[in-house]
Design a protein around this motif. Structure first.
Motif, PDB file in Angstrom:
ATOM      1  N   LEU A 160      17.401   1.622 -24.283  1.00  0.00           N
ATOM      2  CA  LEU A 160      16.297   2.562 -24.098  1.00  0.00           C
ATOM      3  C   LEU A 160      15.934   3.192 -25.439  1.00  0.00           C
ATOM      4  CD1 LEU A 160      17.641   4.502 -20.956  1.00  0.00           C
ATOM      5  CD2 LEU A 160      16.041   2.584 -20.955  1.00  0.00           C
ATOM      6  N   VAL A 161      14.651   3.422 -25.635  1.00  0.00           N
ATOM      7  CA  VAL A 161      14.163   4.166 -26.798  1.00  0.00           C
ATOM      8  C   VAL A 161      13.419   5.380 -26.262  1.00  0.00           C
ATOM      9  CG1 VAL A 161      12.726   4.142 -28.858  1.00  0.00           C
ATOM     10  CG2 VAL A 161      13.970   2.088 -28.197  1.00  0.00           C
ATOM     11  N   ASP A 162      14.008   6.559 -26.415  1.00  0.00           N
ATOM     12  CA  ASP A 162      13.449   7.792 -25.863  1.00  0.00           C
ATOM     13  C   ASP A 162      13.166   7.634 -24.369  1.00  0.00           C
ATOM     14  OD1 ASP A 162      13.454   9.341 -28.254  1.00  0.00           O
ATOM     15  OD2 ASP A 162      11.707   8.216 -28.952  1.00  0.00           O
ATOM     16  N   GLY A 163      14.088   6.983 -23.667  1.00  0.00           N
ATOM     17  CA  GLY A 163      13.984   6.823 -22.232  1.00  0.00           C
ATOM     18  C   GLY A 163      13.169   5.641 -21.761  1.00  0.00           C
ATOM     19  N   VAL A 164      12.576   4.884 -22.698  1.00  0.00           N
ATOM     20  CA  VAL A 164      11.712   3.751 -22.352  1.00  0.00           C
ATOM     21  C   VAL A 164      12.479   2.446 -22.585  1.00  0.00           C
ATOM     22  CG1 VAL A 164       9.503   2.612 -22.796  1.00  0.00           C
ATOM     23  CG2 VAL A 164       9.707   5.098 -23.044  1.00  0.00           C
ATOM     24  N   PRO A 165      12.548   1.542 -21.595  1.00  0.00           N
ATOM     25  CA  PRO A 165      13.279   0.281 -21.784  1.00  0.00           C
ATOM     26  C   PRO A 165      12.645  -0.587 -22.865  1.00  0.00           C
ATOM     27  CG  PRO A 165      12.848   0.682 -19.454  1.00  0.00           C
ATOM     28  CD  PRO A 165      12.043   1.680 -20.222  1.00  0.00           C
ATOM     29  N   LEU A 166      13.490  -1.293 -23.595  1.00  0.00           N
ATOM     30  CA  LEU A 166      13.056  -2.222 -24.633  1.00  0.00           C
ATOM     31  C   LEU A 166      13.568  -3.601 -24.258  1.00  0.00           C
ATOM     32  CD1 LEU A 166      11.572  -2.015 -27.413  1.00  0.00           C
ATOM     33  CD2 LEU A 166      13.831  -1.989 -28.461  1.00  0.00           C
ATOM     34  N   GLN A 167      12.651  -4.577 -24.144  1.00  0.00           N
ATOM     35  CA  GLN A 167      13.074  -5.909 -23.714  1.00  0.00           C
ATOM     36  C   GLN A 167      12.051  -6.948 -24.148  1.00  0.00           C
ATOM     37  OE1 GLN A 167      13.425  -6.425 -19.471  1.00  0.00           O
ATOM     38  NE2 GLN A 167      14.713  -8.234 -19.648  1.00  0.00           N
ATOM     39  N   VAL A 218      24.544   1.043 -20.934  1.00  0.00           N
ATOM     40  CA  VAL A 218      23.254   1.489 -21.455  1.00  0.00           C
ATOM     41  C   VAL A 218      23.439   1.994 -22.884  1.00  0.00           C
ATOM     42  CG1 VAL A 218      21.322   3.092 -21.172  1.00  0.00           C
ATOM     43  CG2 VAL A 218      22.456   2.150 -19.148  1.00  0.00           C
ATOM     44  N   VAL A 219      22.527   1.612 -23.758  1.00  0.00           N
ATOM     45  CA  VAL A 219      22.455   2.140 -25.123  1.00  0.00           C
ATOM     46  C   VAL A 219      21.121   2.869 -25.247  1.00  0.00           C
ATOM     47  CG1 VAL A 219      22.394   1.610 -27.577  1.00  0.00           C
ATOM     48  CG2 VAL A 219      23.895   0.298 -26.059  1.00  0.00           C
ATOM     49  N   HIS A 220      21.184   4.183 -25.399  1.00  0.00           N
ATOM     50  CA  HIS A 220      19.974   5.013 -25.437  1.00  0.00           C
ATOM     51  C   HIS A 220      19.772   5.530 -26.860  1.00  0.00           C
ATOM     52  CE1 HIS A 220      17.491   8.496 -23.463  1.00  0.00           C
ATOM     53  NE2 HIS A 220      16.793   7.762 -24.316  1.00  0.00           N
ATOM     54  N   ILE A 221      18.662   5.134 -27.478  1.00  0.00           N
ATOM     55  CA  ILE A 221      18.338   5.505 -28.851  1.00  0.00           C
ATOM     56  C   ILE A 221      17.289   6.611 -28.823  1.00  0.00           C
ATOM     57  CG2 ILE A 221      17.368   4.682 -31.024  1.00  0.00           C
ATOM     58  CD1 ILE A 221      18.441   1.881 -30.202  1.00  0.00           C
ATOM     59  N   VAL A 222      17.596   7.728 -29.459  1.00  0.00           N
ATOM     60  CA  VAL A 222      16.694   8.880 -29.497  1.00  0.00           C
ATOM     61  C   VAL A 222      16.171   9.029 -30.919  1.00  0.00           C
ATOM     62  CG1 VAL A 222      16.451  11.354 -29.091  1.00  0.00           C
ATOM     63  CG2 VAL A 222      17.988   9.994 -27.645  1.00  0.00           C
ATOM     64  N   THR A 223      14.848   9.111 -31.069  1.00  0.00           N
ATOM     65  CA  THR A 223      14.229   9.175 -32.396  1.00  0.00           C
ATOM     66  C   THR A 223      14.417  10.548 -33.041  1.00  0.00           C
ATOM     67  OG1 THR A 223      12.110   9.658 -31.330  1.00  0.00           O
ATOM     68  CG2 THR A 223      12.558   7.381 -31.911  1.00  0.00           C
ATOM     69  N   ARG A 224      14.106  10.619 -34.327  1.00  0.00           N
ATOM     70  CA  ARG A 224      14.369  11.801 -35.138  1.00  0.00           C
ATOM     71  C   ARG A 224      13.691  13.045 -34.587  1.00  0.00           C
ATOM     72  NH1 ARG A 224      16.174  10.646 -40.505  1.00  0.00           N
ATOM     73  NH2 ARG A 224      16.143  12.901 -40.841  1.00  0.00           N
ATOM     74  N   GLY A 225      14.415  14.171 -34.677  1.00  0.00           N
ATOM     75  CA  GLY A 225      13.879  15.461 -34.302  1.00  0.00           C
ATOM     76  C   GLY A 225      13.568  16.298 -35.523  1.00  0.00           C
ATOM     77  N   PRO A 226      13.157  17.554 -35.322  1.00  0.00           N
ATOM     78  CA  PRO A 226      12.804  18.409 -36.456  1.00  0.00           C
ATOM     79  C   PRO A 226      13.983  18.614 -37.398  1.00  0.00           C
ATOM     80  CG  PRO A 226      12.023  19.348 -34.387  1.00  0.00           C
ATOM     81  CD  PRO A 226      12.905  18.207 -34.027  1.00  0.00           C
ATOM     82  N   SER A 227      13.694  18.584 -38.686  1.00  0.00           N
ATOM     83  CA  SER A 227      14.729  18.794 -39.697  1.00  0.00           C
ATOM     84  C   SER A 227      14.054  19.234 -40.985  1.00  0.00           C
ATOM     85  CB  SER A 227      15.532  17.515 -39.940  1.00  0.00           C
ATOM     86  OG  SER A 227      14.707  16.500 -40.485  1.00  0.00           O
ATOM     87  N   ALA A 228      14.854  19.691 -41.915  1.00  0.00           N
ATOM     88  CA  ALA A 228      14.323  20.022 -43.238  1.00  0.00           C
ATOM     89  C   ALA A 228      13.851  18.745 -43.923  1.00  0.00           C
ATOM     90  CB  ALA A 228      15.400  20.707 -44.067  1.00  0.00           C
ATOM     91  N   PRO A 229      12.840  18.823 -44.774  1.00  0.00           N
ATOM     92  CA  PRO A 229      12.359  17.616 -45.480  1.00  0.00           C
ATOM     93  C   PRO A 229      13.485  16.912 -46.211  1.00  0.00           C
ATOM     94  CG  PRO A 229      10.843  19.435 -45.817  1.00  0.00           C
ATOM     95  CD  PRO A 229      12.039  20.009 -45.113  1.00  0.00           C
ATOM     96  N   GLN A 230      13.539  15.596 -46.074  1.00  0.00           N
ATOM     97  CA  GLN A 230      14.623  14.808 -46.651  1.00  0.00           C
ATOM     98  C   GLN A 230      14.065  13.490 -47.177  1.00  0.00           C
ATOM     99  OE1 GLN A 230      17.837  14.103 -43.908  1.00  0.00           O
ATOM    100  NE2 GLN A 230      18.829  12.590 -45.225  1.00  0.00           N
TER     101      GLN A 230
END
Length: 333
Positions: free
Chosen positions: A106-113, A152-164
């Motif tokens: 899953l990517v942010d809860g959406v299946p990838l296939q 299940v492998v669930h991948i969650v994309t980047r959240g708010p953070s300081a500029p990097q």
């Protein structure tokens, strides 16, 4: 028989040492503070998750300095990862002895296939785009469908953070650059949180087939280039009302050694995913969750068996949760 007598000062010192060790253990074990959503499809503490659950956070991802996602999972987990060549080549996950087609990604809860192989093209996702990975081992088909027999492998994309900003340089002509950042705006009680990431990586690679062993193999290096980005918007409307929108896109161009000698075999793959999740407290102890999502993949392989293809997965759902008592929830949806 013998005995040891300790004075008041020694006893006080031992008590202080025990308290310090207990505090250090509590600080070193953050599992009680981590929240996961994959094991039961609802937010719960990692310590309360019944299936075997492993969370890889952003700090671990940065410390690993893995070139791609397959390398990251090999380094930080005991998952059996198979890959046919260097970066961008087809990769497979095997959980609890199951087939790679029985592991749901899953990517942010959406299946990838990918439709023709029946497996997810997760190797095209870049570590720079990922905030955390939740890995749940065991049969979760009752919650996530037939493809989650192994886990299940669930991948969650980047959240708010300081500029990097990160730059990478390695062997075999490996180069990379990435940027990530975020900001919060508006009233602190109803903030709008924005975040985004961009990443690029290339490598000259290596030959996946050894010409000394297979005379028909193409001895050239199989290089690859990846570029990707992600964005997230998190809006709190009022207490108990929150909406999240997550977007991800990657493009990978990877060379490989096919079956016909002398051909320049190159596979170009584009992966996109979008997920929308909205939570609303409709009454005390009653919460409504609405989800919409779509993932798509397009590939071009001029010298392959399938010259080109495209597939798309869409989902939508509603879930109503009722907190019957502390620690006891009833879910419908």
């Amino acid at each position: 028989m013998f005995s040891i007598c300790l004075g008041p000062r020694a006893l006080a010192a031992l008590a202080s040492l025990a308290a310090a060790c207990s505090l250090a253990h509590a600080q070193a074990d953050p599992s009680t503070a981590r929240i996961v959503i994959t094991a039961a499809r609802v937010e719960q503490a990692l310590a309360d998750a019944l299936p075997s659950t492993r969370v890889i956070n952003r700090q671990e991802i940065e410390a690993a300095q893995a070139a791609d996602l397959p390398a990251l999972l090999r380094m930080l987990t005991s998952i059996d990862v198979g890959q046919t060549g260097p970066m961008g080549s087809q990769a497979s996950l095997f959980l609890r002895g199951g087939d790679s087609r029985q592991t749901l990604v899953l990517v942010d809860g959406v299946p990838l296939q990918r439709a023709d192989f029946g497996t997810a093209s997760w190797q095209h996702l870049m570590p720079e785009q990922i905030e955390r990975i939740e890995i749940v081992r065991g049969n979760l088909s009752a919650l996530h469908g037939a493809q989650a027999v192994g886990g299940v492998v669930h991948i969650v994309t980047r959240g708010p953070s300081a500029p990097q900003v990160d730059l990478a340089l390695g062997s075999r002509g490996t180069q990379g650059a990435s940027f990530a950042g975020g900001a919060a705006m508006g009233d602190p009680s109803t903030p709008t949180r924005l975040s985004a990431s961009l990443a690029w990586r290339r490598t000259d690679g290596f030959s996946a087939r050894d010409a000394a062993v297979d005379p028909t193999a193409n001895p050239d290096r199989d290089g690859a280039r990846q570029v990707g980005g992600s964005a997230r918007v998190d809006q709190t409307w009022a207490a108990g009302h929150r909406t999240e929108l997550a977007l991800l896109a990657t493009r990978t161009r990877s060379a490989y050694d096919g079956f016909a000698p002398g051909l320049d075999d190159v596979l170009t793959t584009q992966v996109q995913a979008a997920g929308l999740k909205s939570r609303h407290a409709v009454a005390p102890g009653l919460q409504l969750v609405a989800e919409l999502g779509q993932s798509s993949e397009r590939f071009d392989d001029p010298t392959g068996f399938a010259v080109s293809g495209r597939n798309r997965i869409r989902l939508g759902g509603l879930q109503l949760g009722w907190a019957v008592a502390p620690g006891h929830d009833l879910r419908l949806g």
